[in-house]
Design an enzyme around this catalytic site. Sequence first.
Site, mmCIF file in Angstrom:
data_model
loop_
_atom_site.group_PDB
_atom_site.id
_atom_site.type_symbol
_atom_site.label_atom_id
_atom_site.label_comp_id
_atom_site.label_asym_id
_atom_site.label_seq_id
_atom_site.Cartn_x
_atom_site.Cartn_y
_atom_site.Cartn_z
ATOM 1 N N GLY A 83 0.815 -1.206 0.000
ATOM 2 C CA GLY A 83 0.000 0.000 0.000
ATOM 3 C C GLY A 83 0.847 1.252 0.000
ATOM 4 N N CYS A 84 0.252 2.326 -0.507
ATOM 5 C CA CYS A 84 0.891 3.648 -0.455
ATOM 6 C C CYS A 84 -0.162 4.614 0.074
ATOM 7 C CB CYS A 84 1.444 4.048 -1.826
ATOM 8 S SG CYS A 84 0.204 4.158 -3.121
ATOM 9 N N ASN A 85 -0.230 5.819 -0.447
ATOM 10 C CA ASN A 85 -1.233 6.757 0.032
ATOM 11 C C ASN A 85 -2.572 6.567 -0.680
ATOM 12 O OD1 ASN A 85 -2.031 8.975 1.733
ATOM 13 N ND2 ASN A 85 -2.197 10.130 -0.164
ATOM 14 N N TYR A 112 -3.519 4.056 1.957
ATOM 15 C CA TYR A 112 -3.685 4.440 3.355
ATOM 16 C C TYR A 112 -4.817 5.446 3.548
ATOM 17 C CZ TYR A 112 -2.522 5.611 8.149
ATOM 18 O OH TYR A 112 -2.591 5.806 9.499
#
Length: 137
Positions: A83-85, A112
Amino acid sequence: MAATKRPEDVVTIDVYAAKGLLISSSGHRYLDVRSVEEYKKSHIDNALNIPYMFITEEGRVKNPEFLNQVSSICNKEEKLIVGCNSGGRSLRACVDLLNAGFENVKNMEGGYSKWVDSGFAGEKPTEELKVACKFRP
């Protein structure tokens, strides 16, 4: 040799499925590919943080050691939720991981921000951080 993987080859799951896998005994680990700055502000409990990109004066630059860094702490059979933003960097990271021989990677759709929006925990990134960390291909 296997065909080169592309973004459409990546398994993408929503945050509810991701949370279910992370809290179950299935052995999934969360790989947060956001920058160290983003990670330090707030993150998913027990996440591994290996940035896929760095913020430089010239803009975003891909971390040239990303695959080596992941390989140093994860084996290729490990079950990873990436995952990232918001989902862009993590999708690209998943493609790279699959092409490097990692077998069980899933992209967390919405990243996120979606995790926080879903009420799971953490704080949303500030507007300044969102602008500074916007992915540029």
